[in-house]
Scaffold this motif. Structure first.
Motif, PDB file in Angstrom:
ATOM      1  N   TYR A  40      -6.188  -4.490  -1.367  1.00  0.00           N
ATOM      2  CA  TYR A  40      -4.778  -4.793  -1.126  1.00  0.00           C
ATOM      3  C   TYR A  40      -4.631  -5.881  -0.063  1.00  0.00           C
ATOM      4  CZ  TYR A  40      -2.969  -0.970  -3.987  1.00  0.00           C
ATOM      5  OH  TYR A  40      -2.638  -0.157  -5.043  1.00  0.00           O
TER       6      TYR A  40
ATOM      7  N   GLN B 224       0.816  -1.215   0.000  1.00  0.00           N
ATOM      8  CA  GLN B 224       0.000   0.000   0.000  1.00  0.00           C
ATOM      9  C   GLN B 224       0.852   1.269   0.000  1.00  0.00           C
ATOM     10  OE1 GLN B 224      -2.172  -2.268   3.022  1.00  0.00           O
ATOM     11  NE2 GLN B 224      -3.899  -0.932   2.618  1.00  0.00           N
TER      12      GLN B 224
ATOM     13  N   ASP C 275      -7.934  -0.198   0.340  1.00  0.00           N
ATOM     14  CA  ASP C 275      -7.245  -0.967   1.379  1.00  0.00           C
ATOM     15  C   ASP C 275      -7.734  -2.407   1.450  1.00  0.00           C
ATOM     16  OD1 ASP C 275      -5.859   1.294   1.938  1.00  0.00           O
ATOM     17  OD2 ASP C 275      -6.902   1.774   3.804  1.00  0.00           O
TER      18      ASP C 275
END
Length: 330
Positions: free
Chosen positions: A295, A276, A292
């Motif tokens: 990921y 990230q 998020d």
């Protein structure tokens, strides 16, 4: 003295060559759409590794990249669409197990020449009228797309049939993957398409958002209207919030399980791709970083070596987290 300098120079050159040869190498090929991400990631990663790991990046198109990957010739391949059943079969035949990893979102962008003063938006139905197989040899002028358009020749540019962008566009617009008219100027090199549209007032083409962003001064992006809604312009924002449909799509890397397990430098690079902390590199390349949750889900798939694909072909309007949590097949 001169002789000593020559010997020193030769030795230094030899040592440099040996160092380059000795460096561990990650071999990537595939999509021209994903290439800007691969290039940016490779440059940053190599800088951090101080020359100890090299990353080579080729551009064979999504289809060409899968052919190499499924023959075991590369460690990873970039793809602007999911792997196809035929490519899964090829990987199986060569005992290549793969892990499917999303890396970014892209807004597939329809463009016209800046001197085109008649198009301010197009509908998906109008794009279909231009590109469907039945249009070949019949739909040749702009006024056949919309009566208010001028009676001017319609010139089309698009990716070749090995391109994942071509596959996704035909699925989203025509309704069937790999289905389009054949009388258009095709190229696996998106820069060739940019040049073609920028030099022809009557032209229309399509490719990934990054190539439009790089050439905004030469092209005009066309807002797209879908299912009766207002036209939406392609951008990082509209791809990120999902409002640019149906031409927003995920981009992928496919990593060889064998390479990940037998080449620590390949695993290190794969982890780097999904960090990230590197979302800025994705954005600088002209694409939308994953959220998020995506990921985290992708990192889990990589860590657990979850082999296979969540797809049985191209899909439109997918929820990437949902696909990562699907049961994979191989």
């Amino acid at each position: 003295m001169k002789k000593g300098l020559v010997v020193t120079a030769v030795l230094a050159s030899s040592l440099l060559a040996q160092a380059v040869y000795a460096a561990e190498t990650v071999q990537i090929d595939g999509s021209s759409t994903v290439f800007p991400i691969s290039e940016a990631m490779a440059e940053e990663f190599q800088s951090e590794q101080k020359g100890n790991i090299r990353v080579t990046v080729g551009v064979s198109g999504t289809g060409g990249g899968f052919k190499k990957f499924c023959r075991g010739e590369t460690d990873m391949t970039g793809a602007s669409r999911p792997i196809s059943p035929e490519e899964v079969k090829l990987c199986k035949e060569n005992n290549v197990e793969f892990i499917e990893l999303p890396v970014a979102m892209d807004a597939l962008t329809v463009v016209v020449n800046p001197q085109n003063d008649w198009v301010n938006h197009l509908t998906v139905e109008e794009l279909k009228t231009m590109w469907e197989p039945e249009a070949q040899g019949k739909v040749n002028n702009w006024n056949q797309i919309r009566e208010s358009f001028p009676d001017r020749k319609l010139t089309l540019f698009g990716p070749g049939v090995d391109s994942g962008t071509y596959d996704y566009f035909t699925t989203a617009v025509v309704g069937k993957s790999h289905s389009s008219r054949g009388d258009y100027t095709a190229s696996e090199d998106d820069n060739v398409l940019v040049q073609g549209v920028s030099n022809d007032r009557n032209a229309l083409g399509f490719f990934g958002l990054a190539y439009y962003e790089e050439n905004k001064n030469k092209l005009k992006a066309v807002p797209i209207a879908y299912k009766g809604k207002d036209p939406v312009e392609p951008s990082l924002e509209t791809a990120g919030d999902g409002s640019y449909q149906p031409l927003t799509r995920p981009l992928y890397y496919y990593a060889s399980k064998s390479s990940l397990e037998n080449k620590p430098h390949v695993e290190k690079f794969a982890e780097f791709l999904l960090s990230q902390e590197n979302t800025e590199l994705v954005q600088e390349a002209g694409y939308v970083p994953m959220g998020d949750k995506v990921y985290q889900a992708a990192q889990r798939v990589l860590k657990e070596r979850e082999v296979g694909t969540a797809y049985e072909g191209a899909e439109v309007g997918v929820d990437v987290v949902e696909t990562l949590n699907r049961k994979k097949h191989y």
